[in-house]
Write a protein that holds these residues in place. Structure first.
Motif, PDB file in Angstrom:
ATOM      1  N   UNK A 218     150.364  18.394  93.058  1.00 17.66           N
ATOM      2  CA  UNK A 218     150.041  18.675  94.388  1.00 17.66           C
ATOM      3  C   UNK A 218     148.932  19.487  94.250  1.00 17.66           C
ATOM      4  N   UNK A 219     147.822  19.269  95.344  1.00 19.39           N
ATOM      5  CA  UNK A 219     146.783  20.270  95.375  1.00 19.39           C
ATOM      6  C   UNK A 219     147.152  21.503  95.985  1.00 19.39           C
ATOM      7  N   UNK A 220     146.802  22.577  95.444  1.00 19.49           N
ATOM      8  CA  UNK A 220     146.798  24.109  95.990  1.00 19.49           C
ATOM      9  C   UNK A 220     145.484  24.677  96.311  1.00 19.49           C
ATOM     10  N   UNK A 221     144.461  24.277  95.741  1.00 24.02           N
ATOM     11  CA  UNK A 221     143.245  24.806  96.050  1.00 24.02           C
ATOM     12  C   UNK A 221     142.162  23.878  96.531  1.00 24.02           C
ATOM     13  N   UNK A 222     141.354  24.151  97.733  1.00 25.28           N
ATOM     14  CA  UNK A 222     140.188  23.105  97.908  1.00 25.28           C
ATOM     15  C   UNK A 222     138.858  24.086  97.625  1.00 25.28           C
ATOM     16  N   UNK A 223     138.050  23.475  97.086  1.00 26.02           N
ATOM     17  CA  UNK A 223     136.600  24.069  97.046  1.00 26.02           C
ATOM     18  C   UNK A 223     135.616  23.161  97.402  1.00 26.02           C
ATOM     19  N   UNK A 224     134.541  23.526  98.049  1.00 25.25           N
ATOM     20  CA  UNK A 224     133.609  22.638  98.580  1.00 25.25           C
ATOM     21  C   UNK A 224     132.395  23.255  98.293  1.00 25.25           C
ATOM     22  N   UNK A 225     131.403  22.917  97.834  1.00 26.13           N
ATOM     23  CA  UNK A 225     130.125  23.309  97.453  1.00 26.13           C
ATOM     24  C   UNK A 225     129.124  22.655  98.651  1.00 26.13           C
ATOM     25  N   UNK A 226     128.272  23.526  99.301  1.00 21.04           N
ATOM     26  CA  UNK A 226     127.348  23.246 100.569  1.00 21.04           C
ATOM     27  C   UNK A 226     125.994  23.846 100.190  1.00 21.04           C
ATOM     28  N   UNK A 227     125.336  23.393 101.058  1.00 19.80           N
ATOM     29  CA  UNK A 227     124.025  23.806 101.163  1.00 19.80           C
ATOM     30  C   UNK A 227     124.027  24.689 102.541  1.00 19.80           C
ATOM     31  N   UNK A 228     123.614  25.999 102.382  1.00 27.03           N
ATOM     32  CA  UNK A 228     123.540  26.959 103.529  1.00 27.03           C
ATOM     33  C   UNK A 228     122.059  27.052 103.837  1.00 27.03           C
ATOM     34  N   UNK A 229     121.619  27.224 105.025  1.00 25.84           N
ATOM     35  CA  UNK A 229     120.250  27.550 105.380  1.00 25.84           C
ATOM     36  C   UNK A 229     120.356  29.084 105.594  1.00 25.84           C
ATOM     37  N   UNK A 230     119.702  29.924 104.781  1.00 27.72           N
ATOM     38  CA  UNK A 230     119.974  31.442 104.998  1.00 27.72           C
ATOM     39  C   UNK A 230     118.556  31.702 105.906  1.00 27.72           C
ATOM     40  N   UNK A 231     119.028  32.246 107.224  1.00 27.16           N
ATOM     41  CA  UNK A 231     118.047  32.620 108.267  1.00 27.16           C
ATOM     42  C   UNK A 231     117.306  33.904 107.708  1.00 27.16           C
ATOM     43  N   UNK A 232     116.094  34.255 107.630  1.00 25.12           N
ATOM     44  CA  UNK A 232     115.452  35.573 107.297  1.00 25.12           C
ATOM     45  C   UNK A 232     114.657  35.804 108.452  1.00 25.12           C
ATOM     46  N   UNK A 233     114.126  37.211 108.571  1.00 27.26           N
ATOM     47  CA  UNK A 233     113.372  37.770 109.484  1.00 27.26           C
ATOM     48  C   UNK A 233     112.075  36.810 109.437  1.00 27.26           C
ATOM     49  N   UNK A 234     111.378  36.569 108.301  1.00 27.51           N
ATOM     50  CA  UNK A 234     110.408  35.641 108.406  1.00 27.51           C
ATOM     51  C   UNK A 234     110.736  34.506 108.884  1.00 27.51           C
ATOM     52  N   UNK A 235     109.467  33.612 109.444  1.00 25.37           N
ATOM     53  CA  UNK A 235     109.848  32.190 109.872  1.00 25.37           C
ATOM     54  C   UNK A 235     110.421  31.474 108.856  1.00 25.37           C
ATOM     55  N   UNK A 236     110.315  31.747 107.526  1.00 34.49           N
ATOM     56  CA  UNK A 236     110.870  30.905 106.533  1.00 34.49           C
ATOM     57  C   UNK A 236     112.475  30.895 106.521  1.00 34.49           C
ATOM     58  N   UNK A 237     112.934  29.767 106.227  1.00 36.40           N
ATOM     59  CA  UNK A 237     114.670  29.586 105.912  1.00 36.40           C
ATOM     60  C   UNK A 237     114.697  29.127 104.601  1.00 36.40           C
ATOM     61  N   UNK A 238     115.370  29.935 103.964  1.00 40.63           N
ATOM     62  CA  UNK A 238     115.803  29.462 102.569  1.00 40.63           C
ATOM     63  C   UNK A 238     117.070  28.648 102.494  1.00 40.63           C
ATOM     64  N   UNK A 239     117.037  27.964 101.649  1.00 40.54           N
ATOM     65  CA  UNK A 239     118.427  27.024 101.289  1.00 40.54           C
ATOM     66  C   UNK A 239     118.980  27.685 100.231  1.00 40.54           C
ATOM     67  N   UNK A 240     120.419  27.986 100.284  1.00 38.81           N
ATOM     68  CA  UNK A 240     121.103  28.515  99.102  1.00 38.81           C
ATOM     69  C   UNK A 240     122.225  27.812  99.004  1.00 38.81           C
ATOM     70  N   UNK A 241     122.699  27.569  97.914  1.00 37.03           N
ATOM     71  CA  UNK A 241     124.175  26.877  97.542  1.00 37.03           C
ATOM     72  C   UNK A 241     125.359  28.073  97.859  1.00 37.03           C
TER      73      UNK A 241
END
Length: 138
Positions: free
Chosen positions: A1-24
Motif C-alpha cells: 500500500x502506498x503511503x507517500x506520494x512525491x511529484x516533481x514539477x517545474x515551477x516558474x519563480x517570479x522575480x522582481x526583474x522581468x525574467x521568470x526563472x524555471x526551477x524544479x
C-alpha cells in the motif's frame, strides 16, 4: 500500500526583474502527516544555497485552485486558466511561484488515493504524537 506520494514539477519563480526563472520543485504527501503537503526547493533556487521545504495544509492547496486562499506564510490563488500562484512569505522576503494547475490537481488526486479528503483524522497516530511531545519536554 502506498503511503507517500512525491511529484516533481517545474515551477516558474517570479522575480522582481522581468525574467521568470524555471526551477524544479518536489511536492510530497505522506499518510503519516495526513493534513500536510511539503514543497521542496533545491539549493540553487534558494537564497541560502541549501534545499528549503515549506509545509502547508492540503486543504489550502485544494481551496487555492479555485480562488484565493491563505492569510499566513503560504497563500495560493489561481493565476490564469492554466496556472496557479503559490506565495511563500518569510522574513527574508516573498517567493512567488507559478505551477501548472493540472499538475497540482493530479498531485491532489494521487494524495486523495492515499488519504481521502475529510478522512485525515483516521490516519493520525495520536499516541505517537503525544509520545514525541513528551520526549521533547523532558
Amino acid at each position: 500500500m502506498i503511503t507517500v506520494i512525491e511529484q516533481a514539477m517545474q515551477a516558474r519563480l517570479v522575480a522582481i526583474a522581468p525574467k521568470i526563472e524555471i526551477v524544479p520543485v518536489t511536492l510530497c504527501y505522506e499518510r503519516s502527516d495526513p493534513f500536510a503537503i511539503r514543497m521542496t526547493f533545491p539549493a540553487p533556487a534558494t537564497l541560502e544555497g541549501v534545499a528549503v521545504s515549506w509545509t502547508f495544509a492540503r486543504e489550502l492547496l485544494e481551496s487555492g485552485l479555485s480562488g484565493p486562499a491563505g492569510h499566513g506564510d503560504v497563500r495560493v490563488r489561481p493565476y490564469d486558466g492554466d496556472r496557479t500562484t503559490i506565495e511563500f512569505h518569510a522574513p527574508e522576503g516573498v517567493a512567488i511561484v507559478l505551477l501548472l494547475t493540472a499538475e497540482l490537481q493530479r498531485f491532489l488526486e494521487r494524495a486523495a488515493s492515499v488519504v481521502p479528503p475529510g478522512m485525515e483524522h483516521l490516519y493520525l497516530d495520536v499516541d505517537q504524537s503525544l509520545a514525541q511531545l513528551m520526549r521533547d519536554t523532558c
